[in-house]
Design an enzyme around this catalytic site. Structure first.
Site, PDB file in Angstrom:
ATOM      1  N   GLY A  99      -1.587  47.814   5.990  1.00  8.93           N
ATOM      2  CA  GLY A  99      -2.295  46.725   6.654  1.00  8.93           C
ATOM      3  C   GLY A  99      -1.993  45.409   5.976  1.00  8.93           C
ATOM      4  O   GLY A  99      -1.260  45.352   4.981  1.00  8.93           O
ATOM      5  N   GLU A 100      -2.570  44.374   6.530  1.00  9.98           N
ATOM      6  CA  GLU A 100      -2.322  43.038   6.027  1.00  9.98           C
ATOM      7  C   GLU A 100      -3.624  42.263   5.989  1.00  9.98           C
ATOM      8  O   GLU A 100      -4.428  42.377   6.903  1.00  9.98           O
ATOM      9  CB  GLU A 100      -1.337  42.338   6.979  1.00  9.98           C
ATOM     10  CG  GLU A 100      -0.397  41.427   6.285  1.00  9.98           C
ATOM     11  CD  GLU A 100       0.794  41.093   7.164  1.00  9.98           C
ATOM     12  OE1 GLU A 100       1.167  41.933   8.012  1.00  9.98           O
ATOM     13  OE2 GLU A 100       1.323  39.994   7.003  1.00  9.98           O
ATOM     14  N   GLY A 101      -3.849  41.516   4.919  1.00  8.32           N
ATOM     15  CA  GLY A 101      -5.069  40.715   4.836  1.00  8.32           C
ATOM     16  C   GLY A 101      -4.732  39.314   4.387  1.00  8.32           C
ATOM     17  O   GLY A 101      -3.560  38.927   4.350  1.00  8.32           O
ATOM     18  N   GLY A 102      -5.748  38.546   4.030  1.00  7.50           N
ATOM     19  CA  GLY A 102      -5.545  37.169   3.628  1.00  7.50           C
ATOM     20  C   GLY A 102      -4.729  37.047   2.353  1.00  7.50           C
ATOM     21  O   GLY A 102      -4.090  36.024   2.100  1.00  7.50           O
ATOM     22  N   PHE A 103      -4.722  38.058   1.557  1.00  4.86           N
ATOM     23  CA  PHE A 103      -4.049  38.034   0.266  1.00  4.86           C
ATOM     24  C   PHE A 103      -2.574  38.411   0.369  1.00  4.86           C
ATOM     25  O   PHE A 103      -1.737  37.905  -0.358  1.00  4.86           O
ATOM     26  CB  PHE A 103      -4.798  39.024  -0.635  1.00  4.86           C
ATOM     27  CG  PHE A 103      -4.160  39.294  -1.954  1.00  4.86           C
ATOM     28  CD1 PHE A 103      -4.493  38.549  -3.065  1.00  4.86           C
ATOM     29  CD2 PHE A 103      -3.242  40.319  -2.094  1.00  4.86           C
ATOM     30  CE1 PHE A 103      -3.907  38.812  -4.282  1.00  4.86           C
ATOM     31  CE2 PHE A 103      -2.658  40.584  -3.304  1.00  4.86           C
ATOM     32  CZ  PHE A 103      -2.984  39.823  -4.415  1.00  4.86           C
ATOM     33  N   GLY A 104      -2.260  39.299   1.262  1.00  7.10           N
ATOM     34  CA  GLY A 104      -0.889  39.773   1.389  1.00  7.10           C
ATOM     35  C   GLY A 104      -0.858  41.091   2.145  1.00  7.10           C
ATOM     36  O   GLY A 104      -1.687  41.331   3.020  1.00  7.10           O
ATOM     37  N   VAL A 106      -0.561  45.430   2.219  1.00 10.24           N
ATOM     38  CA  VAL A 106      -0.910  46.638   1.465  1.00 10.24           C
ATOM     39  C   VAL A 106       0.015  47.778   1.906  1.00 10.24           C
ATOM     40  O   VAL A 106       0.197  48.007   3.114  1.00 10.24           O
ATOM     41  CB  VAL A 106      -2.385  47.028   1.699  1.00 10.24           C
ATOM     42  CG1 VAL A 106      -2.766  48.226   0.840  1.00 10.24           C
ATOM     43  CG2 VAL A 106      -3.316  45.854   1.409  1.00 10.24           C
ATOM     44  N   LYS A 120      -1.089  46.561  -3.259  1.00  6.92           N
ATOM     45  CA  LYS A 120      -1.340  45.303  -2.558  1.00  6.92           C
ATOM     46  C   LYS A 120      -0.367  44.268  -3.110  1.00  6.92           C
ATOM     47  O   LYS A 120      -0.340  44.026  -4.323  1.00  6.92           O
ATOM     48  CB  LYS A 120      -2.783  44.878  -2.870  1.00  6.92           C
ATOM     49  CG  LYS A 120      -3.444  44.047  -1.826  1.00  6.92           C
ATOM     50  CD  LYS A 120      -4.857  43.746  -2.277  1.00  6.92           C
ATOM     51  CE  LYS A 120      -5.778  43.585  -1.107  1.00  6.92           C
ATOM     52  NZ  LYS A 120      -7.065  43.019  -1.502  1.00  6.92           N
ATOM     53  N   ASP A 217     -17.598  39.564   0.295  1.00  4.69           N
ATOM     54  CA  ASP A 217     -16.860  39.779   1.548  1.00  4.69           C
ATOM     55  C   ASP A 217     -17.141  41.178   2.106  1.00  4.69           C
ATOM     56  O   ASP A 217     -16.227  41.910   2.478  1.00  4.69           O
ATOM     57  CB  ASP A 217     -15.359  39.556   1.320  1.00  4.69           C
ATOM     58  CG  ASP A 217     -14.628  39.126   2.596  1.00  4.69           C
ATOM     59  OD1 ASP A 217     -15.315  38.806   3.593  1.00  4.69           O
ATOM     60  OD2 ASP A 217     -13.386  39.104   2.587  1.00  4.69           O
TER      61      ASP A 217
END
Ligand SMILES: Nc1ncnc2c1ncn2[C@@H]1O[C@H](COP(=O)(O)OP(=O)(O)OP(=O)(O)O)[C@@H](O)[C@H]1O
Length: 378
Positions: A99-104, A106, A120, A217
């Site tokens: 998956g992908e989040g605000g940080f980068g 995974v 991550k 969060d």
């Protein structure tokens, strides 16, 4: 729910904070980019009032954060070189992307000893701006160990690469399960157990970790599920150390979190306490019970903000209309109402009216006892 709690909620929903966000915060929304279409993006709001610097890069080192320890790359049980990481992730193969989040991004990775982990990787364009977030996550994760919290295994900081290695939690996110992405939908008993797990994980952070930790969060896409449907709280990128030791009641800090889950009092005052997590948990509990996201933008105006819609229905004696239609089994009215009651208390607009996380866990546990008794026909 007790009467004062209800009064406060009523006031809030006549003039909800979702709509009446103070102008100064709205003017200065720094969005932590989220490429995920499934989850609500995490945001960072900053005051332009002059009290708090607008840019995260200009935030002076705060006593709330740990200082970067030179031994940080030795933390955890897994120590990898970049070459080993490349091998374990097949050069960050898209096929291993979780998956992908605000940080980068995974990735799922297999270590040489056979262990499966999650890695991550900070996105390059964000790596400098997100460096402090990365450090925060590492340093906080390194200090915690609880079965309802995702465990940090190791960390790599080489050149422009920043990687966090955590335990791999194989069964997707809570949001995916509420969406039925993984096949069968969650039944009531699973939802209750998951709620208790989350409450226990947060209680540990607030009350039993070496330093008090506020997650900031808490949301359904940050809850990961195991094969046995046990829940683990993930993503400590926004976490903050609380200030309970010095006797202060709150930490004054920029607003970070995800739209829909954000504590209105924190948004208004920039004062952060563990009760901000309690608020997010209340919103999450309504999501678990109804299956609806905190903000459902495609719905009619009165149904857009789920907690407001749910509270209205509840007050009109229509609590059972709130049961997630995906739940096929008959849900006991008393038990369901008790859970809703608790969620509304947690999401009270004023933090003084919210229970602490420990008592939330205890109350969920008591509800579980009742639920089991009913199942046995007692
Ligand atoms: N330890 C893990 N085990 C298995 N899957 C994971 C793990 N950590 C993250 N994931 C997957 O990767 C996705 C992205 O996670 P990440 O924490 O980077 O972002 P997010 O929480 O979804 O978004 P944001 O950072 O914007 O809040 C998650 O939604 C989940 O599907």
């Amino acid at each position: 729910m007790d009467a004062p709690g209800l009064v406060y909620l009523c006031c809030s929903y006549i003039c909800p904070c979702f709509q009446s966000r103070s102008k100064d915060t709205e003017d200065a929304v720094l969005v932590k980019e989220s490429n995920s279409v499934k989850s609500s993006p995490s945001t960072e709001l900053s005051s332009v009032s002059g009290k708090i610097p607008a840019s995260p890069l200009r935030v002076p080192p705060s006593p709330g954060r740990f200082s970067m320890s030179p031994k940080l790359d030795r933390i955890g049980s897994v120590h990898l070189t970049m070459r080993q990481v490349a091998r374990a992730t097949q050069n960050f193969s898209p096929s291993l992307k979780l998956g992908e989040g605000g940080f980068g991004t995974v990735y799922k990775a297999q270590l040489q000893d056979g262990q499966t982990v999650a890695i991550k990787r900070a996105s390059r364009e964000n790596s400098d701006a997100l460096r402090s977030e990365f450090r925060s996550e590492i340093e906080l994760l390194a200090k915690i160990e609880h079965r309802n919290l995702v465990k940090l295994l190791g960390y790599v900081d080489k050149g422009i690469e920043r990687l966090i290695i955590t335990e791999y939690v194989p069964n997707g996110t809570l949001r995916e399960h509420l969406d039925g992405v993984h096949g069968s939908c969650l039944d009531f008993s699973q939802r209750l157990e998951i709620s208790i797990d989350i409450a226990h994980g947060l209680t540990y952070l607030h009350s039993y970790a070496e330093k008090q930790i506020i997650h900031r969060d808490v949301k359904s896409s940050n809850i990961l599920l195991t094969d046995r449907m046990r829940a683990k709280v993930a993503d400590f990128g926004f976490a903050r150390v609380g200030d309970n030791e010095s006797g202060k009641t709150h930490v004054l800090t920029k607003v970070k979190g995800t739209v829909g889950y954000l504590d209105p009092e924190y948004m208004r005052t920039f004062k952060l306490t563990p009760k901000s997590d309690v608020y997010s948990f209340g919103v999450l509990l309504v999501e678990i019970l109804t299956g609806r996201r905190p903000v459902e933008s495609r719905r009619s105006p009165e149904e857009k903000v789920t907690i407001r819609w749910a509270f209205g229905k509840f007050n009109n004696g229509e609590a059972m209309h709130l049961v997630d239609p995906q739940m096929k089994e008959a849900v006991d009215k008393k038990i369901f109402k008790k859970m809703l009651n608790l969620s509304f208390e947690c999401a009270a607009p004023t933090r003084a009216d919210r229970p602490d996380m420990k008592s939330v866990g205890e109350r969920l546990w008591a509800i579980r006892m009742k639920y089991l008794q009913l199942g046995r026909g007692e």
